[in-house]
Every structure is written in C-alpha cells, then in structure tokens.
Design a protein around this motif. Sequence first.
Motif, mmCIF file in Angstrom:
data_model
loop_
_atom_site.group_PDB
_atom_site.id
_atom_site.type_symbol
_atom_site.label_atom_id
_atom_site.label_comp_id
_atom_site.label_asym_id
_atom_site.label_seq_id
_atom_site.Cartn_x
_atom_site.Cartn_y
_atom_site.Cartn_z
ATOM 1 N N ASP A 97 0.609 -1.217 0.264
ATOM 2 C CA ASP A 97 0.143 0.021 -0.032
ATOM 3 C C ASP A 97 0.893 1.846 0.017
ATOM 4 N N GLY A 98 1.339 2.036 -1.160
ATOM 5 C CA GLY A 98 2.344 3.046 -1.358
ATOM 6 C C GLY A 98 1.450 4.033 -1.457
ATOM 7 N N ARG A 99 2.361 5.245 -1.504
ATOM 8 C CA ARG A 99 1.612 5.973 -1.906
ATOM 9 C C ARG A 99 0.604 6.428 -2.933
ATOM 10 N N LYS A 100 -0.521 7.403 -3.137
ATOM 11 C CA LYS A 100 -1.318 7.357 -3.745
ATOM 12 C C LYS A 100 -1.259 8.463 -4.795
ATOM 13 N N THR A 101 -0.399 9.554 -4.221
ATOM 14 C CA THR A 101 0.420 10.561 -5.308
ATOM 15 C C THR A 101 1.547 11.135 -4.459
ATOM 16 N N LEU A 102 1.877 11.624 -5.817
ATOM 17 C CA LEU A 102 3.535 12.532 -6.037
ATOM 18 C C LEU A 102 3.550 13.050 -6.337
ATOM 19 N N ILE A 103 4.206 14.021 -6.144
ATOM 20 C CA ILE A 103 4.775 15.264 -6.815
ATOM 21 C C ILE A 103 6.150 15.674 -7.284
ATOM 22 N N THR A 104 6.306 15.370 -8.298
ATOM 23 C CA THR A 104 7.911 15.326 -8.641
ATOM 24 C C THR A 104 8.200 16.614 -9.373
ATOM 25 N N GLU A 105 8.848 17.119 -9.245
ATOM 26 C CA GLU A 105 10.114 18.109 -9.579
ATOM 27 C C GLU A 105 11.188 18.285 -11.173
ATOM 28 N N ALA A 106 11.324 18.785 -11.808
ATOM 29 C CA ALA A 106 12.343 19.153 -12.775
ATOM 30 C C ALA A 106 12.323 20.964 -13.537
ATOM 31 N N THR A 107 13.997 20.957 -12.730
ATOM 32 C CA THR A 107 14.284 22.431 -12.764
ATOM 33 C C THR A 107 12.850 23.359 -13.311
ATOM 34 N N GLY A 108 12.600 23.892 -11.732
ATOM 35 C CA GLY A 108 10.944 24.352 -11.392
ATOM 36 C C GLY A 108 9.455 24.089 -11.751
ATOM 37 N N ARG A 109 9.858 23.122 -13.011
ATOM 38 C CA ARG A 109 8.556 22.430 -13.436
ATOM 39 C C ARG A 109 7.797 20.849 -12.708
ATOM 40 N N THR A 110 6.494 21.338 -12.844
ATOM 41 C CA THR A 110 6.012 19.392 -11.317
ATOM 42 C C THR A 110 5.229 19.458 -12.319
ATOM 43 N N ALA A 111 4.785 17.596 -11.581
ATOM 44 C CA ALA A 111 4.061 16.521 -12.305
ATOM 45 C C ALA A 111 3.342 16.312 -11.318
ATOM 46 N N LEU A 112 2.304 15.752 -11.717
ATOM 47 C CA LEU A 112 1.840 14.581 -10.561
ATOM 48 C C LEU A 112 1.733 13.167 -11.415
ATOM 49 N N HIS A 113 2.052 12.387 -10.338
ATOM 50 C CA HIS A 113 1.560 10.742 -9.673
ATOM 51 C C HIS A 113 0.614 10.373 -9.203
ATOM 52 N N TYR A 114 -1.071 10.159 -10.251
ATOM 53 C CA TYR A 114 -1.801 9.331 -9.052
ATOM 54 C C TYR A 114 -1.976 7.854 -9.624
ATOM 55 N N ILE B 285 -6.509 17.185 -12.554
ATOM 56 C CA ILE B 285 -5.525 18.548 -12.413
ATOM 57 C C ILE B 285 -6.634 19.277 -11.080
ATOM 58 N N GLN B 286 -7.934 19.047 -10.544
ATOM 59 C CA GLN B 286 -7.798 19.504 -9.304
ATOM 60 C C GLN B 286 -6.970 18.789 -8.700
ATOM 61 N N ILE B 287 -6.498 17.310 -8.334
ATOM 62 C CA ILE B 287 -5.712 16.676 -7.463
ATOM 63 C C ILE B 287 -4.277 17.590 -7.466
ATOM 64 N N TYR B 288 -3.574 17.905 -8.462
ATOM 65 C CA TYR B 288 -2.670 18.830 -9.121
ATOM 66 C C TYR B 288 -3.479 19.815 -7.989
ATOM 67 N N LYS B 289 -3.945 20.619 -7.976
ATOM 68 C CA LYS B 289 -3.582 22.383 -7.817
ATOM 69 C C LYS B 289 -3.703 22.588 -6.158
ATOM 70 N N ASN B 290 -4.930 21.547 -5.561
ATOM 71 C CA ASN B 290 -4.343 21.420 -3.999
ATOM 72 C C ASN B 290 -3.704 21.249 -3.667
ATOM 73 N N LEU B 291 -2.600 19.909 -4.603
ATOM 74 C CA LEU B 291 -1.709 19.664 -3.066
ATOM 75 C C LEU B 291 -0.154 20.683 -3.879
ATOM 76 N N THR B 292 -0.550 21.003 -4.751
ATOM 77 C CA THR B 292 0.986 22.308 -5.436
ATOM 78 C C THR B 292 0.244 23.500 -4.744
ATOM 79 N N ALA B 293 -1.470 24.454 -3.904
ATOM 80 C CA ALA B 293 -0.943 24.618 -3.201
ATOM 81 C C ALA B 293 -0.343 24.644 -1.927
ATOM 82 N N ILE B 294 0.743 26.641 -1.577
ATOM 83 C CA ILE B 294 1.528 26.247 -0.792
ATOM 84 C C ILE B 294 1.074 27.259 0.135
ATOM 85 N N ASN B 295 1.391 26.272 1.107
ATOM 86 C CA ASN B 295 -0.485 27.224 2.800
ATOM 87 C C ASN B 295 1.189 27.780 3.508
#
Length: 492
Positions: free
Chosen positions: A410-427, A482-492
């Motif tokens: 039972d691993g991660r469900k979501t992960l944000i990865t990064e590359a030179t300032g750009r990000t992507a979503l693994h769901y 896209i909504q999941i991505y936006k929620n995860l990358t919102a910096i609090n």
Amino acid sequence: MAVLFSSCGKQDKQPSPERPNIIIIYLDDLGYGDVSAYGSTTISTPNMDRLANEGLKFTRGYAASATCTPSRYALLTGTYPWRNKNARILPGTAPLLIDTSMITLPKMLRQQGYKTGIVGKWHLGLGDGSIDWNEQISPGPNEVGFDESYILAATQDRVPTVYIENGNVVGLEETDPIMVSYSENFEGEPTALDHPEMLKMKWDHGHNNSIVNGIPRIGFMKGGQRARWIDEDMADVFLEKAREFIHNQRESPFFLYYALQQPHVPRTPHPRFVGATSMGPRGDVIAEADWCIGELMKTLEEEGLLENTLIILSSDNGPVINDGYLDQAVELLGDHKPSGPLRGGKYSLFEAGTRVPFLAFWKGYIEPGTSDAMISQIDLAASLAELTGSSATFRDSENMLPVLLGRSQDGRKTLITEATGRTALHYENWLVIPPNNGPEVFQNVNIESGNSAEYQLYDLTTDLSQQKNLAPGDSARLNQFIQIYKNLTAIN
C-alpha cells in the motif's frame, strides 16, 4: 512504534527492530536501466544486484526531483523541494539551503541516539553566503544533524575541488589560501578556453573555466594546490572514510549517508577500473561504484554488523549521457539504455527523470522480493522516524515503513515530482504533466524535457514508455487530476 517484528535477542549484535544501523547509499545520475537487477544486460552490477536479490527491489521508487540539489534537499528534510524557491542546482559558493532550525533526517536520528555521518557529495550549500574557504566553514552538514562530515562541497565538476572535513578544508596550507569565484577568473589562472593544451579531458558545454587535474570545471579557483583532490582517487577516498566511520561507530547505532559521486561528470575511474566495461568512463565508473558498495558490505560483514543494518540504495535523479564533457559516453553507449524502458532522463518531467533504482536490504528482516508500491525518497524521513520510535514529523514525508520493509504493497497514492522548477503529478499509476513553456528537447544533453503546450496524461500500467498522450480523449479524468494537482501544489 508499531510492533512489526520479533527478535530472539540472544546476542548483543542480533538485529534490533528499533535501533538498526541505517545506511543510505545515494548515487549520482544513476539511471533506472543502469543496474543489471533492473534489466541491464550491458553493465554488470553484482553488488547492487545482491541488495536487490537479497532485499526488496522497488519498481516505482522515485527521487523527488530530476536534478541533484532538490532531491538531496527532499531526502534530508522530508519536504518537497518546489516549496523552496532556492532548491535548485547550486553553485559551489551557495549558502546553506537547509534552515538549521528545521528537523532533518540526521537530526531526528541523532535525537534517537544515533551517531550520524555523511561521506561524499553534499551540494546543499555551505556557510551564510560569504564563505572564507581558509577558515572554519559554517553552517554546513554538522549544523543540520551530522556528527561527522567528509564531503565535496558541490559536484565534482565545480570548484572548489577540495575535500571538507567537519567544516575545514583538508590539507590546506596557510601560505596558499583558496579563492573561489563563479563570476570572474583570477589573474593569471589558466582556463580551458585559453589553455586547451593543459586538458586531459575535453569539454563540450558549460565546463570551460578553471583547470584542475587536467579537467576543466565550472567556476574559477586559485590557490590550495596541496588541498586539491585527485579525481581518480575520489571513490577510494570516500570508501575509506565510510569504512572508517562504520568501524569507529560499531558499538552504537549509526546513520551513514554515503553519497557517491558516480556516474556524474567528470567520469574519472581509478586506473583499476579503466576498461571494466565496453562503454568508456561512464560505464567504468558505474562498475567502480558497484565495487565500492561491495567493499562497504564486506566491512559490515567483518564488523559483524550486516544483520543489524538497514541499507537503502537509490539515485538522486535519472541518467544523462553527455553532461558537458567529451568522454565518449555517447559514442560507446551501444545497446545500453540508461533509462531502461522509461522516457526522458535527468532534467526531464518524463518518468526517467525521477523513477530510479530503489533498493532496501536488511538481512533477516526484509524478505527478498519485488515491490510495485509507489514510494519516494522523501518518505524516508517519516518512515525511519517510525522505525526508531521518533515522534518527529516532516511536512511532505509519508510513513512508508511497512512498504519499505516489504510488509505492505500500500504505497503512496499521490506524488509531486519536480524538474528544474516544473512539476508533475503521479496519481496511482497515472502521470500528469501540466503545460510548460520551453524546448521539447534539451539540446545540450539530448533529453526530452516533458514540455508541451498542452496537458499530458499517461497510463503507466499499459504505457510505461509514455508514448500515448490520453489527455485529448479523456477530459473527465484529466480534469479530476488537474484539481488534485492544484490542491497538492497550493503552498500554505
């Protein structure tokens, strides 16, 4: 801590479920396809294979970033690097990136009674922005949780080309002080542009400043002649320091962060390993790194510590072939595929940028096998906190201890990865890459960036090489992601 094991406890050196020694072996630019346990038939890595065959091999283990400094930041802090705007590839004179007030992986383990040490590549900045290399350098690794440190400040291709032990340059002479600049050369100092006859390794792009040991570097340096490293000896130097740390700390639990410099450029195998593969220096330094890992394992066996040591091996990002030097890595590649079945490489938002070899070995506790659970290096902080009974929390690190030890899939469900300032979503097993400006291929390194004017959506279950963008025909799923991505990358 949840009780996951039982132990007979008959001998002092029996494995302890709560206080095993911990070693993280961290390679530099090693690709998913560079290890024979991950399918390579062109490079032999018997010692990495031993960890894979006698431990747990993750098929979906991720670095936090497709470049070095951000991944190392995430590993040690349990925090996504894109939350820190300064977490990018740093010059050798950059100030310390990690706030000394932060809880870090080594700081947490030290609080739990561990002796902590780092040997190898640091690349997380030093000092407060105005380093005098001829004095005690602080803050650095020792101020963020390491009892002992023996490091190179940044990368092998950047100045200063000296080892630093607990904040002091090794072998420095008062009569030959070091000066370092990333903006202008020092008068009279040769560079690759004006003295190409001094080079034993030619540069292709971005490496034409100061010459040290016949190799052109990034940045300018003067002085410290007796302190400068010999590149071909670096693997041996770091191995000896790692073995020394293990020997000195064998009576107490320890944490060793063994950060190898291979196969990052410049690739400078010791003469013992020249010709070890058919692929020139890049293949040879992978063989050299594998040998170092085997020697480290021998040390653990000789000290009677192998059964009481959790070993985690991974890489800071995916592979790159030509990263600035003309070392025949491209010409001699042959049939070898450093990215394996994945698309992209270092610097890329595609899978090969961040999906890397990821192995966990603990003799007697981790059963040999393969795990398809998604896990990130960012999770090591929370997982090792759980293992050692710490109540410390880390912002983005998830407790994956049952996964790490092979007790759960039972691993991660979501992960944000990064590359030179750009990000992507693994769901789950999907990859979503948002639109990005910039070239589709980084020409200098000949790697697909992952950039596109449109959203990209890939089903990694059926399309591991990411050849079919499903976004145009699956708008409902894409909008959900896209909504999941936006929620995860919102910096609090």
